[in-house]
Enzyme design. Structure first.
Site, PDB file in Angstrom:
ATOM      1  N   GLN A  42      68.225  34.506  -3.959  1.00 40.60           N
ATOM      2  CA  GLN A  42      69.321  33.595  -3.654  1.00 40.60           C
ATOM      3  C   GLN A  42      68.761  32.173  -3.588  1.00 40.60           C
ATOM      4  O   GLN A  42      67.867  31.882  -2.797  1.00 40.60           O
ATOM      5  CB  GLN A  42      69.971  33.996  -2.316  1.00 40.60           C
ATOM      6  CG  GLN A  42      71.388  33.509  -2.161  1.00 40.60           C
ATOM      7  CD  GLN A  42      72.084  34.130  -0.963  1.00 40.60           C
ATOM      8  OE1 GLN A  42      72.182  33.513   0.083  1.00 40.60           O
ATOM      9  NE2 GLN A  42      72.559  35.359  -1.119  1.00 40.60           N
TER      10      GLN A  42
ATOM     11  N   ARG B 159      63.894  33.228   3.967  1.00 39.92           N
ATOM     12  CA  ARG B 159      63.066  32.068   3.636  1.00 39.92           C
ATOM     13  C   ARG B 159      61.611  32.507   3.546  1.00 39.92           C
ATOM     14  O   ARG B 159      61.192  33.438   4.241  1.00 39.92           O
ATOM     15  CB  ARG B 159      63.194  30.975   4.708  1.00 39.92           C
ATOM     16  CG  ARG B 159      64.486  30.175   4.666  1.00 39.92           C
ATOM     17  CD  ARG B 159      64.413  29.072   3.645  1.00 39.92           C
ATOM     18  NE  ARG B 159      65.670  28.309   3.561  1.00 39.92           N
ATOM     19  CZ  ARG B 159      65.871  27.329   2.688  1.00 39.92           C
ATOM     20  NH1 ARG B 159      64.917  27.000   1.832  1.00 39.92           N
ATOM     21  NH2 ARG B 159      67.021  26.697   2.641  1.00 39.92           N
TER      22      ARG B 159
ATOM     23  N   SER C  29      75.630  27.338  -2.132  1.00 45.39           N
ATOM     24  CA  SER C  29      76.139  25.950  -2.122  1.00 45.39           C
ATOM     25  C   SER C  29      76.613  25.554  -3.516  1.00 45.39           C
ATOM     26  O   SER C  29      76.273  24.489  -4.035  1.00 45.39           O
ATOM     27  CB  SER C  29      75.079  24.972  -1.610  1.00 45.39           C
ATOM     28  OG  SER C  29      75.028  24.975  -0.202  1.00 45.39           O
TER      29      SER C  29
ATOM     30  N   ASP D  93      78.201  38.605   1.437  1.00 46.33           N
ATOM     31  CA  ASP D  93      76.874  38.103   1.804  1.00 46.33           C
ATOM     32  C   ASP D  93      76.839  37.670   3.267  1.00 46.33           C
ATOM     33  O   ASP D  93      77.663  36.865   3.714  1.00 46.33           O
ATOM     34  CB  ASP D  93      76.526  36.913   0.909  1.00 46.33           C
ATOM     35  CG  ASP D  93      75.218  36.255   1.307  1.00 46.33           C
ATOM     36  OD1 ASP D  93      74.176  36.917   1.164  1.00 46.33           O
ATOM     37  OD2 ASP D  93      75.233  35.093   1.770  1.00 46.33           O
TER      38      ASP D  93
ATOM     39  N   ARG E   3      80.846  31.572   7.773  1.00 48.16           N
ATOM     40  CA  ARG E   3      81.701  30.906   8.755  1.00 48.16           C
ATOM     41  C   ARG E   3      82.872  31.779   9.230  1.00 48.16           C
ATOM     42  O   ARG E   3      83.791  31.271   9.849  1.00 48.16           O
ATOM     43  CB  ARG E   3      82.240  29.593   8.166  1.00 48.16           C
ATOM     44  CG  ARG E   3      81.135  28.601   7.835  1.00 48.16           C
ATOM     45  CD  ARG E   3      81.693  27.298   7.264  1.00 48.16           C
ATOM     46  NE  ARG E   3      80.631  26.358   6.963  1.00 48.16           N
ATOM     47  CZ  ARG E   3      79.965  26.314   5.814  1.00 48.16           C
ATOM     48  NH1 ARG E   3      80.291  27.155   4.851  1.00 48.16           N
ATOM     49  NH2 ARG E   3      78.992  25.444   5.625  1.00 48.16           N
TER      50      ARG E   3
ATOM     51  N   TYR F 218      73.764  33.717  10.892  1.00 48.94           N
ATOM     52  CA  TYR F 218      75.082  33.109  10.758  1.00 48.94           C
ATOM     53  C   TYR F 218      75.853  33.284  12.075  1.00 48.94           C
ATOM     54  O   TYR F 218      76.243  34.385  12.445  1.00 48.94           O
ATOM     55  CB  TYR F 218      75.863  33.721   9.602  1.00 48.94           C
ATOM     56  CG  TYR F 218      75.291  33.414   8.226  1.00 48.94           C
ATOM     57  CD1 TYR F 218      74.341  32.405   8.043  1.00 48.94           C
ATOM     58  CD2 TYR F 218      75.696  34.134   7.107  1.00 48.94           C
ATOM     59  CE1 TYR F 218      73.820  32.129   6.786  1.00 48.94           C
ATOM     60  CE2 TYR F 218      75.173  33.857   5.845  1.00 48.94           C
ATOM     61  CZ  TYR F 218      74.232  32.862   5.698  1.00 48.94           C
ATOM     62  OH  TYR F 218      73.723  32.594   4.442  1.00 48.94           O
TER      63      TYR F 218
END
Length: 305
Positions: A169, A118, A215, A47, A22, A52
């Protein structure tokens, strides 16, 4: 904050990483303050991912690098690729193009670590291996890993790629523990015994792959912060009690819970506030006892067989 080895690569970085998801919302001066706080706390792992803010986070970090806010040779810079609008894409051509684009935005000649963001149902491991070889031979990526991959998916890739996969991750917090639950409920007739991750935690430990929890202060899938959540009153009571004993905040205890695991995990904390960086960095000074670790696990609503 002490350093740890990431995988068995020889690459060393801080125990805690700063997630830059962010930072595009920050003015350059505010970003400089954030990165300076991280540097002062001993955080050296940063990271990124190409998605992003559509690359604007990498661009902002690149400006900070150019300005000398952090020194390139003193940090571990990692990014991820493979998520595209409406699909996942681990094709060789996309991976090479994504790395080259990240390097331009970050204003650097290399990534210390590049992760496949992913799993791609259409992945061709040999095609990934060829892309990795090209990126490694050109010095554009020094080390490789994955993100959100299961043990079986890592093993499939490892059968083709020549570079070690040194990191995975994965989502993990004291209020989101599927990686741990099945291992504590082996052969039990309960939902907690269901292995959603294919033994990924044990696989990574066996093969020297560093788990990077993301998270780390969330419950569910971006369901909100676990700290102060009305859904977890017992957990927050225990976090507060342990925070008082150790002289840190409840959020720092939640991060310390991850650091206490013998897998030597590398939590990724995401914040845009220097004060929050300093608060969470205190987790590295806390060594929870076995009793404290299990007390938090149980307070989050888990049970032991």
């Amino acid at each position: 904050m002490k350093d740890i080895e990431i995988g068995r690569s020889g690459l060393r970085g801080s125990q805690i990483a700063l997630g830059c998801m962010r930072i595009d919302s920050l003015a350059d001066a505010d970003l400089a303050a954030l990165l300076t706080a991280a540097r002062d706390e001993g955080i050296t792992v940063f990271d990124h991912a190409d998605i992003y803010a559509d690359g604007r986070c990498e661009e902002a970090f690149g400006r900070a690098l150019d300005a000398g806010v952090v020194r390139r040779d003193e940090i571990v810079l990692q990014s991820k690729a493979g998520i595209r609008p409406g699909r996942y894409d681990l094709s060789g051509a996309h991976l090479i193009a994504a790395v080259e684009a990240s390097l331009r935005r970050l204003r650097t000649d290399r990534l210390d670590l590049f992760l496949l963001h992913r799993p791609d149902a259409l992945v061709d491991p040999d095609e990934v291996a060829a892309a990795f070889d090209e990126l490694h031979a050109a010095g554009k990526v020094l080390h490789f890993g994955v993100s959100n991959h299961s043990a079986g998916q890592i093993a499939l890739l490892a059968g083709s790629v020549r570079q070690p996969l040194v990191a995975d991750q994965l989502q993990l917090s004291v209020a989101h523990t599927p990686l741990i639950d099945a291992g504590l409920n082996v052969n039990m007739a309960s939902a907690a015994s269901l292995d959603h991750d294919g033994g990924t935690l044990d696989y990574c430990r066996l093969h020297g792959i560093t788990i990077q929890p993301w998270s780390v202060l969330q419950h569910g899938y971006f369901a909100g912060s676990l700290v102060g959540s009305a859904e977890y009153p017992a957990l927050n009571e225990e976090l507060s009690a342990q925070a008082g004993r150790h002289g840190v905040t409840p959020a720092a205890i939640a991060v310390a819970w991850l650091l206490r695991h013998p897998a030597a995990m590398l939590p990724v904390v995401g914040t845009t506030r220097p004060a929050r960086v300093r608060e969470l960095a205190r987790a590295a000074d806390v060594e929870l006892t076995r009793e404290e670790w299990y007390s938090l696990y149980l307070a989050a609503g888990n049970s032991l067989p």
